[in-house]
Design an enzyme around this catalytic site. Structure first.
Site, PDB file in Angstrom:
ATOM      1  N   ASN A   7     -43.518  19.418  -2.396  1.00  0.00           N
ATOM      2  CA  ASN A   7     -43.127  20.097  -0.848  1.00  0.00           C
ATOM      3  C   ASN A   7     -44.277  20.512  -0.210  1.00  0.00           C
ATOM      4  O   ASN A   7     -44.897  21.537  -0.784  1.00  0.00           O
ATOM      5  CB  ASN A   7     -42.008  21.206  -1.107  1.00  0.00           C
ATOM      6  CG  ASN A   7     -41.899  21.891   0.184  1.00  0.00           C
ATOM      7  OD1 ASN A   7     -42.030  21.358   1.151  1.00  0.00           O
ATOM      8  ND2 ASN A   7     -40.969  23.031  -0.122  1.00  0.00           N
ATOM      9  N   TRP A   8     -44.827  19.689   0.616  1.00  0.00           N
ATOM     10  CA  TRP A   8     -46.161  20.137   1.215  1.00  0.00           C
ATOM     11  C   TRP A   8     -45.915  21.061   2.485  1.00  0.00           C
ATOM     12  O   TRP A   8     -46.960  21.511   2.970  1.00  0.00           O
ATOM     13  CB  TRP A   8     -46.841  18.962   2.003  1.00  0.00           C
ATOM     14  CG  TRP A   8     -46.832  17.756   0.914  1.00  0.00           C
ATOM     15  CD1 TRP A   8     -46.907  17.953  -0.435  1.00  0.00           C
ATOM     16  CD2 TRP A   8     -47.439  16.212   1.369  1.00  0.00           C
ATOM     17  NE1 TRP A   8     -47.636  16.670  -0.823  1.00  0.00           N
ATOM     18  CE2 TRP A   8     -47.676  15.863  -0.006  1.00  0.00           C
ATOM     19  CE3 TRP A   8     -47.691  15.716   2.591  1.00  0.00           C
ATOM     20  CZ2 TRP A   8     -47.953  14.456  -0.060  1.00  0.00           C
ATOM     21  CZ3 TRP A   8     -47.995  14.469   2.440  1.00  0.00           C
ATOM     22  CH2 TRP A   8     -48.211  13.851   1.137  1.00  0.00           C
ATOM     23  N   LYS A   9     -44.708  21.458   2.728  1.00  0.00           N
ATOM     24  CA  LYS A   9     -44.429  22.830   3.535  1.00  0.00           C
ATOM     25  C   LYS A   9     -45.323  22.488   4.680  1.00  0.00           C
ATOM     26  O   LYS A   9     -45.292  21.464   5.343  1.00  0.00           O
ATOM     27  CB  LYS A   9     -44.883  24.226   3.012  1.00  0.00           C
ATOM     28  CG  LYS A   9     -43.988  24.553   1.513  1.00  0.00           C
ATOM     29  CD  LYS A   9     -44.185  25.565   0.873  1.00  0.00           C
ATOM     30  CE  LYS A   9     -43.417  25.660  -0.303  1.00  0.00           C
ATOM     31  NZ  LYS A   9     -43.216  27.162  -1.013  1.00  0.00           N
TER      32      LYS A   9
ATOM     33  N   HIS B 101     -33.948  25.694   1.215  1.00  0.00           N
ATOM     34  CA  HIS B 101     -35.195  26.115   0.592  1.00  0.00           C
ATOM     35  C   HIS B 101     -35.158  27.726   1.141  1.00  0.00           C
ATOM     36  O   HIS B 101     -34.920  28.264   1.985  1.00  0.00           O
ATOM     37  CB  HIS B 101     -36.544  25.557   1.079  1.00  0.00           C
ATOM     38  CG  HIS B 101     -37.727  26.054   0.325  1.00  0.00           C
ATOM     39  ND1 HIS B 101     -38.265  27.304   0.461  1.00  0.00           N
ATOM     40  CD2 HIS B 101     -38.409  25.225  -0.608  1.00  0.00           C
ATOM     41  CE1 HIS B 101     -39.484  27.188  -0.415  1.00  0.00           C
ATOM     42  NE2 HIS B 101     -39.412  26.127  -1.005  1.00  0.00           N
TER      43      HIS B 101
ATOM     44  N   GLU C 150     -37.444  29.428   1.773  1.00  0.00           N
ATOM     45  CA  GLU C 150     -38.211  30.123   2.971  1.00  0.00           C
ATOM     46  C   GLU C 150     -37.234  29.937   4.196  1.00  0.00           C
ATOM     47  O   GLU C 150     -37.513  30.472   5.214  1.00  0.00           O
ATOM     48  CB  GLU C 150     -39.479  29.079   3.132  1.00  0.00           C
ATOM     49  CG  GLU C 150     -40.545  29.667   2.029  1.00  0.00           C
ATOM     50  CD  GLU C 150     -41.492  28.772   1.535  1.00  0.00           C
ATOM     51  OE1 GLU C 150     -41.627  27.576   1.924  1.00  0.00           O
ATOM     52  OE2 GLU C 150     -42.045  29.063   0.338  1.00  0.00           O
TER      53      GLU C 150
ATOM     54  N   GLU D 262     -35.205  27.412  -7.774  1.00  0.00           N
ATOM     55  CA  GLU D 262     -36.650  28.167  -7.422  1.00  0.00           C
ATOM     56  C   GLU D 262     -36.166  29.531  -7.472  1.00  0.00           C
ATOM     57  O   GLU D 262     -36.091  30.111  -6.336  1.00  0.00           O
ATOM     58  CB  GLU D 262     -37.275  27.557  -6.112  1.00  0.00           C
ATOM     59  CG  GLU D 262     -37.445  26.120  -6.127  1.00  0.00           C
ATOM     60  CD  GLU D 262     -38.246  25.594  -5.248  1.00  0.00           C
ATOM     61  OE1 GLU D 262     -39.104  25.013  -5.557  1.00  0.00           O
ATOM     62  OE2 GLU D 262     -37.960  26.008  -3.875  1.00  0.00           O
TER      63      GLU D 262
ATOM     64  N   GLY E  15     -45.186  30.577  -4.981  1.00  0.00           N
ATOM     65  CA  GLY E  15     -46.452  30.651  -4.481  1.00  0.00           C
ATOM     66  C   GLY E  15     -47.048  32.117  -5.020  1.00  0.00           C
ATOM     67  O   GLY E  15     -48.224  32.665  -4.251  1.00  0.00           O
TER      68      GLY E  15
ATOM     69  N   SER F 193     -44.607  28.066  -8.510  1.00  0.00           N
ATOM     70  CA  SER F 193     -45.951  28.072  -9.366  1.00  0.00           C
ATOM     71  C   SER F 193     -45.866  26.902 -10.531  1.00  0.00           C
ATOM     72  O   SER F 193     -46.497  27.391 -11.708  1.00  0.00           O
ATOM     73  CB  SER F 193     -46.179  29.353  -9.820  1.00  0.00           C
ATOM     74  OG  SER F 193     -46.155  30.264  -8.817  1.00  0.00           O
TER      75      SER F 193
ATOM     76  N   GLY G 147     -44.918  23.131  -4.828  1.00  0.00           N
ATOM     77  CA  GLY G 147     -45.564  23.406  -3.658  1.00  0.00           C
ATOM     78  C   GLY G 147     -46.894  23.367  -3.809  1.00  0.00           C
ATOM     79  O   GLY G 147     -47.632  22.232  -3.452  1.00  0.00           O
ATOM     80  N   GLY G 148     -47.734  24.540  -3.903  1.00  0.00           N
ATOM     81  CA  GLY G 148     -49.165  24.528  -3.693  1.00  0.00           C
ATOM     82  C   GLY G 148     -49.935  23.387  -4.473  1.00  0.00           C
ATOM     83  O   GLY G 148     -50.840  22.689  -4.157  1.00  0.00           O
TER      84      GLY G 148
END
Ligand code: G3H
Length: 254
Positions: free
Chosen positions: A9-11, A96, A98, A168, A174, A214, A235-236
């Site tokens: 997920n490149w957000k 998600h 977010e 998640e 993150g 993470s 993610g990251g």
């Protein structure tokens, strides 16, 4: 045997040029992995560019990070599921944390989106997970139960087969604080039990449940070794080819 999925997920990261370059690198690596499904979720602006940069028979699948629950109309700023299909997406991430926290999405809206996405022919990655406060107050199981039952409400068995759940825990996203493999396995096993109670045992056994929060090359193998963890939503560590390719490769051997 459930085929693992590694999804990135490149957000809100990557220009069109950056996204297409990264996708091309990942597609080359994914071509060598027929036992792992690899998905990337670029921002909306890069979706068509990424799809266009991939070979027609690419093993890399493309997801959007969100969509709306209507097919067309006066919904300024929103994207219809059919538009994602038109752009070449096979999947969409919904619910998600977010979206839930920053944009106020609730389970009822997410459920409408799930129905709309499936009706348009997309596969859905439905995200669920408790906050730190909910975990500390021992409300985690209630939260997961509500998110699963409300998110999947009204689905038929054929539709459920096109849904993947991503667990998640919000406190692990993150933060560098991954859930231990015991914590993740406990939640995944609970979620699989919920799906079994709602839809039947064989449907629950077939459901892929991903862990997110993470995930890194250093912790993916411990997670993948667990019975109910079928992959990861990253993610990251999905923003650079090297780390993400290492995660894809660990998923295969895990
Ligand atoms: O969708 C992905 C998750 O929010 C995990 O993000 P993270 O790997 O940066 O913790």
């Amino acid at each position: 045997m459930r085929k693992p999925i590694i999804a990135g997920n490149w957000k809100m990261h990557k220009t069109i040029a950056e996204a297409t370059g990264l996708a091309a690198e990942l597609a080359a690596a994914a071509a060598a992995l027929d036992d792992v499904e690899v998905i990337v979720a670029p921002p909306f602006t890069a979706l068509a560019g990424v799809v266009g940069a991939l070979p027609a028979d690419s093993a890399l699948r493309v997801a959007a990070q969100n969509c709306y629950c209507e097919d067309k109309g006066a919904f300024t700023g929103e994207i219809a599921p059919s538009m994602l299909v038109d752009a070449g997406c096979s999947h969409v991430i919904l619910g998600h944390s977010e979206r839930r926290k920053i944009f106020g999405e609730n389970d009822a809206l997410i459920n409408r989106k799930v129905h709309a996405a499936l009706a348009a022919g997309l596969n859905v990655i439905l995200c669920i997970g408790e906050t730190l406060e909910e975990r500390e107050q021992e409300r985690m199981y209630d939260v997961l139960k509500t998110q699963v039952s409300e998110g999947l409400k009204g689905l038929a068995g054929e539709q459920l087969a096109r849904v993947v759940i991503a667990y998640e825990p919000v406190w692990a996203i993150g933060t560098g604080r991954t859930a231990t493999s015991d914590q993740a396995e406990e939640a995944h096993s609970f979620v699989r039990g919920l799906v079994g109670g709602l839809f039947g045992q064989s449907e629950a056994e077939a459901m892929r449940i991903l862990y997110g929060g993470s995930v890194k090359p250093e912790n993916i193998d411990g997670l993948m070794a667990r019975e109910n963890i079928d992959g990861a939503l990253v993610g990251g560590a999905s923003l650079q080819a090297e780390d993400f390719i290492r995660i894809m490769n660990f998923a295969r051997s895990g």
